[in-house]
Design a protein around this motif. Structure first.
Motif, PDB file in Angstrom:
ATOM      1  N   HIS A 107       0.849  -1.203   0.000  1.00 53.16           N
ATOM      2  CA  HIS A 107       0.000   0.000   0.000  1.00 53.16           C
ATOM      3  C   HIS A 107       0.878   1.243   0.000  1.00 53.16           C
ATOM      4  N   LEU A 108       0.319   2.293  -0.547  1.00 60.20           N
ATOM      5  CA  LEU A 108       1.021   3.580  -0.545  1.00 60.20           C
ATOM      6  C   LEU A 108       0.896   4.208   0.837  1.00 60.20           C
ATOM      7  N   PRO A 109       1.988   4.740   1.378  1.00 59.90           N
ATOM      8  CA  PRO A 109       1.913   5.434   2.677  1.00 59.90           C
ATOM      9  C   PRO A 109       0.994   6.648   2.576  1.00 59.90           C
ATOM     10  N   LEU A 110       0.437   7.022   3.714  1.00 62.63           N
ATOM     11  CA  LEU A 110      -0.497   8.149   3.757  1.00 62.63           C
ATOM     12  C   LEU A 110       0.162   9.430   3.269  1.00 62.63           C
ATOM     13  N   TRP A 111       1.437   9.633   3.609  1.00 65.32           N
ATOM     14  CA  TRP A 111       2.109  10.870   3.167  1.00 65.32           C
ATOM     15  C   TRP A 111       2.176  10.941   1.647  1.00 65.32           C
ATOM     16  N   PHE A 112       2.312   9.780   0.994  1.00 61.87           N
ATOM     17  CA  PHE A 112       2.351   9.768  -0.473  1.00 61.87           C
ATOM     18  C   PHE A 112       0.981  10.123  -1.033  1.00 61.87           C
ATOM     19  N   LYS A 113      -0.060   9.523  -0.485  1.00 57.92           N
ATOM     20  CA  LYS A 113      -1.417   9.726  -1.007  1.00 57.92           C
ATOM     21  C   LYS A 113      -1.929  11.142  -0.764  1.00 57.92           C
ATOM     22  N   LYS A 114      -1.507  11.754   0.339  1.00 60.37           N
ATOM     23  CA  LYS A 114      -2.010  13.092   0.676  1.00 60.37           C
ATOM     24  C   LYS A 114      -1.239  14.214  -0.004  1.00 60.37           C
ATOM     25  N   ARG A 115      -0.032  13.943  -0.427  1.00 59.63           N
ATOM     26  CA  ARG A 115       0.827  14.974  -1.009  1.00 59.63           C
ATOM     27  C   ARG A 115       0.371  15.342  -2.422  1.00 59.63           C
ATOM     28  N   ASP A 116       0.403  16.619  -2.752  1.00 61.92           N
ATOM     29  CA  ASP A 116       0.125  17.072  -4.109  1.00 61.92           C
ATOM     30  C   ASP A 116       1.420  17.015  -4.907  1.00 61.92           C
ATOM     31  N   TRP A 117       1.505  16.064  -5.832  1.00 61.83           N
ATOM     32  CA  TRP A 117       2.717  15.880  -6.629  1.00 61.83           C
ATOM     33  C   TRP A 117       2.666  16.656  -7.937  1.00 61.83           C
ATOM     34  N   GLY A 118       1.607  17.442  -8.119  1.00 60.96           N
ATOM     35  CA  GLY A 118       1.498  18.238  -9.335  1.00 60.96           C
ATOM     36  C   GLY A 118       0.862  17.488 -10.493  1.00 60.96           C
ATOM     37  N   LEU A 119       0.447  16.253 -10.240  1.00 64.81           N
ATOM     38  CA  LEU A 119      -0.260  15.465 -11.242  1.00 64.81           C
ATOM     39  C   LEU A 119      -1.051  14.371 -10.537  1.00 64.81           C
ATOM     40  N   SER A 120      -1.985  13.779 -11.234  1.00 69.24           N
ATOM     41  CA  SER A 120      -2.804  12.718 -10.665  1.00 69.24           C
ATOM     42  C   SER A 120      -2.026  11.405 -10.678  1.00 69.24           C
ATOM     43  N   VAL A 121      -1.929  10.756  -9.526  1.00 70.35           N
ATOM     44  CA  VAL A 121      -1.197   9.490  -9.425  1.00 70.35           C
ATOM     45  C   VAL A 121      -2.169   8.369  -9.067  1.00 70.35           C
ATOM     46  N   LYS A 122      -2.198   7.348  -9.918  1.00 67.89           N
ATOM     47  CA  LYS A 122      -3.015   6.163  -9.650  1.00 67.89           C
ATOM     48  C   LYS A 122      -2.095   4.978  -9.426  1.00 67.89           C
ATOM     49  N   CYS A 123      -2.539   4.046  -8.583  1.00 60.29           N
ATOM     50  CA  CYS A 123      -1.715   2.872  -8.295  1.00 60.29           C
ATOM     51  C   CYS A 123      -2.572   1.612  -8.357  1.00 60.29           C
ATOM     52  N   ALA A 124      -2.176   0.670  -9.207  1.00 59.73           N
ATOM     53  CA  ALA A 124      -2.866  -0.618  -9.311  1.00 59.73           C
ATOM     54  C   ALA A 124      -2.044  -1.662  -8.558  1.00 59.73           C
ATOM     55  N   LEU A 125      -2.670  -2.321  -7.596  1.00 65.74           N
ATOM     56  CA  LEU A 125      -2.001  -3.354  -6.814  1.00 65.74           C
ATOM     57  C   LEU A 125      -2.490  -4.713  -7.290  1.00 65.74           C
ATOM     58  N   THR A 126      -1.606  -5.489  -7.885  1.00 64.57           N
ATOM     59  CA  THR A 126      -2.001  -6.737  -8.517  1.00 64.57           C
ATOM     60  C   THR A 126      -0.833  -7.716  -8.555  1.00 64.57           C
ATOM     61  N   ASN A 127      -1.162  -8.999  -8.595  1.00 64.25           N
ATOM     62  CA  ASN A 127      -0.109 -10.018  -8.701  1.00 64.25           C
ATOM     63  C   ASN A 127      -0.176 -10.755 -10.036  1.00 64.25           C
ATOM     64  N   PHE A 128      -0.708 -10.094 -11.080  1.00 60.88           N
ATOM     65  CA  PHE A 128      -0.812 -10.786 -12.367  1.00 60.88           C
ATOM     66  C   PHE A 128       0.564 -11.029 -12.995  1.00 60.88           C
ATOM     67  N   LEU A 129       1.565 -10.275 -12.541  1.00 60.89           N
ATOM     68  CA  LEU A 129       2.960 -10.516 -12.912  1.00 60.89           C
ATOM     69  C   LEU A 129       3.802 -10.523 -11.636  1.00 60.89           C
ATOM     70  N   PRO A 130       4.886 -11.317 -11.586  1.00 65.28           N
ATOM     71  CA  PRO A 130       5.771 -11.270 -10.421  1.00 65.28           C
ATOM     72  C   PRO A 130       6.346  -9.865 -10.243  1.00 65.28           C
ATOM     73  N   PRO A 131       6.477  -9.384  -9.012  1.00 65.40           N
ATOM     74  CA  PRO A 131       6.897  -7.996  -8.788  1.00 65.40           C
ATOM     75  C   PRO A 131       8.300  -7.664  -9.266  1.00 65.40           C
ATOM     76  N   GLU A 132       9.167  -8.670  -9.378  1.00 63.52           N
ATOM     77  CA  GLU A 132      10.566  -8.393  -9.722  1.00 63.52           C
ATOM     78  C   GLU A 132      10.869  -8.556 -11.206  1.00 63.52           C
ATOM     79  N   LEU A 133       9.906  -9.042 -11.984  1.00 63.98           N
ATOM     80  CA  LEU A 133      10.168  -9.388 -13.373  1.00 63.98           C
ATOM     81  C   LEU A 133       9.886  -8.213 -14.322  1.00 63.98           C
ATOM     82  N   GLY A 134      10.794  -7.996 -15.269  1.00 64.34           N
ATOM     83  CA  GLY A 134      10.553  -6.995 -16.307  1.00 64.34           C
ATOM     84  C   GLY A 134      10.712  -5.557 -15.863  1.00 64.34           C
ATOM     85  N   LEU A 135      11.601  -5.311 -14.909  1.00 65.31           N
ATOM     86  CA  LEU A 135      11.869  -3.944 -14.451  1.00 65.31           C
ATOM     87  C   LEU A 135      13.270  -3.522 -14.874  1.00 65.31           C
TER      88      LEU A 135
END
Length: 256
Positions: free
Chosen positions: A111-139
């Motif tokens: 999960h995203l920390p509260l400070w990340f979600k509450k901060r205005d980063w100057g653009l809209s940030v969306k986060c999809a949390l899913t295990n359809f791919l292994p987290p370490e593969l293809g980065l």
């Protein structure tokens, strides 16, 4: 400030790049107590950007500086993916001079920390949390300002786009992105296809790669890729593609 505190401050400023968030919990784990952090803030070396997060005083920190902290300090797999990752690598056909949205992906259970979600980063940030791919593969690591962040490589990024489609992502746009990826490494694509848990993503990925007539498709071994069984209707009132047993938008199938 004591000599010891000053020495520790100098080490922190030297070791950590400008432009990034510093997580308070991580600072504590590395010998910078909450009391010491408070003194640094009172002396205007650092400032708070929400509960549990600091930046250098007056520093300009964007969302990638926050992602750096998520990855290197909190050990999260959260990373820029989908169209955002392609744009960061200059592989997006619609490159915006100042993007208005950023798409992140992370593993299920994170999960995203509260400070990340509450901060205005100057653009809209969306986060999809899913295990359809292994987290370490293809980065891959991408340099930004004075630091590096992990982002999806082009093959994974397209798969992430397809994961969001058609609800949150236009399939015709994904195909336009796929058309530009004529130099993907078959071995890397093979690993992603074998590890991917989404039948929809795998069938659409292969359909689009085929449609784009990419040479690297010929080097894939689909015997080891589970494409499921039965038909899949991706959209209503579309066109059925028998080879991949999927129903796709008419506008997509009509593209050359």
């Amino acid at each position: 400030m004591s000599a010891e505190s000053s020495s520790k401050l100098n080490k922190l400023l030297r070791d950590q790049p400008a432009g990034v968030v510093l997580c308070s919990a991580w600072l504590v784990d590395n010998g910078y107590s909450n009391d010491l952090q408070k003194r640094y803030k009172n002396s205007q070396w650092f400032e708070s950007v929400g509960t549990g997060a600091l930046i250098r005083f007056g520093d300009q920190v964007d969302y990638l500086g926050a992602v750096y902290a998520l990855q290197t300090q909190l050990g999260l797999s959260i990373h820029p993916g989908g169209k955002t990752a392609l744009a960061l690598q200059g592989k997006s056909h619609y490159l915006e001079l100042s993007p208005k949205h950023a798409q992140l992906f992370g593993d299920q259970g994170e999960h995203l920390p509260l400070w990340f979600k509450k901060r205005d980063w100057g653009l809209s940030v969306k986060c999809a949390l899913t295990n359809f791919l292994p987290p370490e593969l293809g980065l891959i690591e991408l340099s930004h300002k004075q630091f590096k962040v992990k982002v999806s490589d082009p093959a994974r990024a397209v798969m992430e786009c397809l994961y969001l489609a058609p609800k949150s992502q236009s399939l015709t746009e994904v195909f336009e992105l796929m058309e530009g990826l004529n130099n993907l490494r078959p071995a890397s694509v093979q690993k992603l296809l074998e590890a991917c848990k989404s039948i929809k993503v795998k069938r659409l990925f292969l359909y689009m790669a085929d449609k784009a007539k990419h040479d690297w498709v010929n080097y894939l071994n689909l015997d080891n890729v589970d494409l499921g069984s039965g038909k899949r209707s991706i959209v209503a009132d579309g066109v059925y593609v028998a080879k991949y047993q999927i129903t796709v938008p008419k506008a997509l199938e009509a593209l050359a």
